[in-house]
Design a protein around this motif. Structure first.
Motif, PDB file in Angstrom:
ATOM      1  N   PHE A 166       0.809  -1.203   0.000  1.00  0.00           N
ATOM      2  CA  PHE A 166       0.000   0.000   0.000  1.00  0.00           C
ATOM      3  C   PHE A 166       0.848   1.261   0.000  1.00  0.00           C
ATOM      4  CE2 PHE A 166      -2.467  -3.356   2.094  1.00  0.00           C
ATOM      5  CZ  PHE A 166      -3.392  -3.519   1.077  1.00  0.00           C
ATOM      6  N   ALA A 167       2.052   1.149   0.518  1.00  0.00           N
ATOM      7  CA  ALA A 167       2.911   2.323   0.569  1.00  0.00           C
ATOM      8  C   ALA A 167       3.188   2.836  -0.841  1.00  0.00           C
ATOM      9  CB  ALA A 167       4.203   1.991   1.281  1.00  0.00           C
ATOM     10  N   ARG A 168       3.077   1.973  -1.836  1.00  0.00           N
ATOM     11  CA  ARG A 168       3.319   2.376  -3.217  1.00  0.00           C
ATOM     12  C   ARG A 168       2.396   3.514  -3.642  1.00  0.00           C
ATOM     13  NH1 ARG A 168       1.776  -2.027  -5.960  1.00  0.00           N
ATOM     14  NH2 ARG A 168       3.805  -3.039  -5.827  1.00  0.00           N
ATOM     15  N   TRP A 169       1.173   3.465  -3.139  1.00  0.00           N
ATOM     16  CA  TRP A 169       0.168   4.454  -3.543  1.00  0.00           C
ATOM     17  C   TRP A 169       0.551   5.870  -3.132  1.00  0.00           C
ATOM     18  CZ3 TRP A 169      -4.361   1.165  -1.224  1.00  0.00           C
ATOM     19  CH2 TRP A 169      -4.487  -0.011  -1.980  1.00  0.00           C
ATOM     20  N   TYR A 170       1.471   5.982  -2.211  1.00  0.00           N
ATOM     21  CA  TYR A 170       1.857   7.290  -1.677  1.00  0.00           C
ATOM     22  C   TYR A 170       3.241   7.699  -2.168  1.00  0.00           C
ATOM     23  CZ  TYR A 170      -2.065   5.809   1.044  1.00  0.00           C
ATOM     24  OH  TYR A 170      -3.302   5.345   1.382  1.00  0.00           O
ATOM     25  N   ARG A 171       3.806   6.882  -3.049  1.00  0.00           N
ATOM     26  CA  ARG A 171       5.185   7.091  -3.484  1.00  0.00           C
ATOM     27  C   ARG A 171       5.271   8.178  -4.560  1.00  0.00           C
ATOM     28  NH1 ARG A 171       7.837   1.561  -3.399  1.00  0.00           N
ATOM     29  NH2 ARG A 171       7.444   1.943  -1.207  1.00  0.00           N
ATOM     30  N   LEU A 205      -4.519   7.101  -5.840  1.00  0.00           N
ATOM     31  CA  LEU A 205      -3.791   6.520  -6.978  1.00  0.00           C
ATOM     32  C   LEU A 205      -3.378   5.096  -6.628  1.00  0.00           C
ATOM     33  CD1 LEU A 205      -1.543   9.678  -7.435  1.00  0.00           C
ATOM     34  CD2 LEU A 205      -3.428   9.042  -8.959  1.00  0.00           C
ATOM     35  N   GLN A 206      -4.219   4.128  -6.974  1.00  0.00           N
ATOM     36  CA  GLN A 206      -3.993   2.753  -6.532  1.00  0.00           C
ATOM     37  C   GLN A 206      -3.318   1.901  -7.594  1.00  0.00           C
ATOM     38  OE1 GLN A 206      -7.311   0.982  -4.292  1.00  0.00           O
ATOM     39  NE2 GLN A 206      -8.425   2.895  -4.536  1.00  0.00           N
ATOM     40  N   LEU A 214       2.944   4.622 -11.794  1.00  0.00           N
ATOM     41  CA  LEU A 214       3.286   5.779 -12.642  1.00  0.00           C
ATOM     42  C   LEU A 214       2.171   6.043 -13.660  1.00  0.00           C
ATOM     43  CD1 LEU A 214       7.126   5.318 -13.194  1.00  0.00           C
ATOM     44  CD2 LEU A 214       6.016   7.362 -12.283  1.00  0.00           C
ATOM     45  N   SER A 215       1.618   4.978 -14.230  1.00  0.00           N
ATOM     46  CA  SER A 215       0.516   5.158 -15.183  1.00  0.00           C
ATOM     47  C   SER A 215      -0.676   5.850 -14.532  1.00  0.00           C
ATOM     48  CB  SER A 215       0.043   3.823 -15.746  1.00  0.00           C
ATOM     49  OG  SER A 215       1.128   3.105 -16.250  1.00  0.00           O
ATOM     50  N   LYS A 216      -0.959   5.469 -13.269  1.00  0.00           N
ATOM     51  CA  LYS A 216      -2.079   6.076 -12.543  1.00  0.00           C
ATOM     52  C   LYS A 216      -1.800   7.561 -12.295  1.00  0.00           C
ATOM     53  CE  LYS A 216      -4.907   2.525 -11.937  1.00  0.00           C
ATOM     54  NZ  LYS A 216      -4.246   1.275 -11.832  1.00  0.00           N
ATOM     55  N   ILE A 217      -0.541   7.857 -11.970  1.00  0.00           N
ATOM     56  CA  ILE A 217      -0.148   9.255 -11.736  1.00  0.00           C
ATOM     57  C   ILE A 217      -0.300  10.057 -13.028  1.00  0.00           C
ATOM     58  CG2 ILE A 217       1.823  10.769 -11.194  1.00  0.00           C
ATOM     59  CD1 ILE A 217       2.801   8.566  -9.220  1.00  0.00           C
ATOM     60  N   PHE A 218       0.160   9.474 -14.127  1.00  0.00           N
ATOM     61  CA  PHE A 218       0.094  10.199 -15.411  1.00  0.00           C
ATOM     62  C   PHE A 218      -1.347  10.365 -15.884  1.00  0.00           C
ATOM     63  CE2 PHE A 218       4.569   8.368 -16.421  1.00  0.00           C
ATOM     64  CZ  PHE A 218       5.114   9.237 -15.494  1.00  0.00           C
ATOM     65  N   ALA A 219      -2.176   9.353 -15.593  1.00  0.00           N
ATOM     66  CA  ALA A 219      -3.584   9.462 -15.976  1.00  0.00           C
ATOM     67  C   ALA A 219      -4.249  10.618 -15.221  1.00  0.00           C
ATOM     68  CB  ALA A 219      -4.303   8.152 -15.695  1.00  0.00           C
ATOM     69  N   ALA A 220      -3.775  10.866 -13.998  1.00  0.00           N
ATOM     70  CA  ALA A 220      -4.374  11.930 -13.189  1.00  0.00           C
ATOM     71  C   ALA A 220      -3.827  13.313 -13.530  1.00  0.00           C
ATOM     72  CB  ALA A 220      -4.155  11.643 -11.699  1.00  0.00           C
TER      73      ALA A 220
END
Ligand code: ADP
Length: 303
Positions: A166-171, A205-206, A214-220
């Motif tokens: 889960f820590a990934r979501w906050y990275r 961003l899960q 990274l894809s989730k970040i870029f989508a946002a």
């Protein structure tokens, strides 16, 4: 039986990244504490040398919004870290569907989180593992940051532990691109994710892998371009991603105030050098404009 002739062990509270956590009574003060047992094993020698010096420094972090490290001592194969006991955590609050969080409540939780973080950043200490279950809440409603500096002392949390995923979501994106030199901006990104999670009531961003994250970040926020983040191509794990345009942040957070949205966008700035600092975030008009933050004692809590 007492640990270190002082702490009366009670029930296990949970399994953490570094070892088991149990409740105990400090017979010296009568205070209820949480003891984190960290397995040292073969690492023992190395940990003793470097970690004990760092732990000494953690003991000196004293702030109303930082969990107090009361004591630290080796016992058998383990290092014991004694913390003040906390009733619940922000993850439990966010996940509790019976709890309604008003904009004033959210501001109160964020204010406490940011104040704790600012105190540590001022002392050049990074958290590196900010997430809602590391934000503990006491009976008085006060929020305190936990696990400060542990990631640095005991190494990056081990990915084989599922709860660590889960820590990934906050990275922050610079970490996902393999940055070796990073700074306080990683905690600001994570704090932005927590801000978003309080608003959305689900993790923002899960990603289910680092690439997917990274894809989730870029989508946002759209794929970063060279103007937004000039140094991105120099990062060790940098790979070019297919261009994705940035949707408006407003479309992701339709109901929030303009002030909240502006602060969020500054915390989610790609270039870590351009990202708002936690100090600046505390000075943002979001914290001075209406509504005023809820008095911590009046914040809603899980039953
Ligand atoms: P993680 O490494 O996954 O963040 P922790 O080691 O911080 O987990 O904590 C493991 C468990 O112990 C969690 O359920 C947490 O709620 C509990 N815990 C940790 N610190 C405290 C504390 N100071 N007071 C009460 N419970 C705590």
């Amino acid at each position: 039986k007492k640990v270190a002739d002082r702490y009366l062990k009670q029930e296990v509270l949970g399994q953490g990244t570094y070892g088991v956590v149990f409740k105990a009574t400090d017979t010296k003060t009568g205070q209820t504490v949480a003891i984190k047992k960290i397995r040292l094993g073969k690492q023992r020698e190395g940990v003793n040398i470097t970690a004990l010096r760092e732990i000494k420094m953690l003991k000196e972090l004293k702030h109303p919004h930082i969990i107090l490290l009361i004591d630290a001592f080796p016992h058998k194969e383990n290092l014991h870290l004694v913390f003040e006991f906390m009733e619940t955590d922000l993850e439990a609050v966010i996940r509790d569907s019976n709890i309604f969080l008003s904009p004033a409540d959210i501001k109160s939780y964020l204010l406490m989180t940011f104040k704790g973080l600012a105190y540590c950043h001022d002392k050049w200490v990074l958290h590196r593992d900010m997430k809602p279950n590391n934000l503990l809440i006491g009976v008085d409603g006060q929020l305190k940051l936990a696990d400060f500096g542990l990631a640095r002392i005991f190494g990056s949390p081990n990915r084989k532990f599922t709860h660590q995923v889960f820590a990934r979501w906050y990275r922050a994106p610079e970490l996902l691109f393999g940055a070796k030199q990073y700074g306080a901006a990683v905690d600001v990104w994570a704090a932005g994710c927590i801000f978003a999670e309080l608003l959305l009531r689900r993790p923002f961003l899960q990603g289910n892998s680092d690439i997917d994250q990274l894809s989730k970040i870029f989508a946002a926020f759209g794929t970063p371009n060279a103007d937004q983040w000039p140094d991105v191509t120099d990062l060790p794990d940098y790979v070019e991603y297919q261009f994705v345009p940035a949707p408006s942040l407003r479309s992701l957070f339709p109901a929030v105030s303009d002030d909240a949205l502006d602060l969020l966008s500054k915390m989610f700035t790609y270039d870590p050098k351009a990202r708002i600092s936690i100090e600046q975030a505390l000075e943002h008009r979001y914290f001075t404009s209406a509504p005023a933050p809820t008095d911590p004692a009046k914040l809603p809590k899980p039953i």
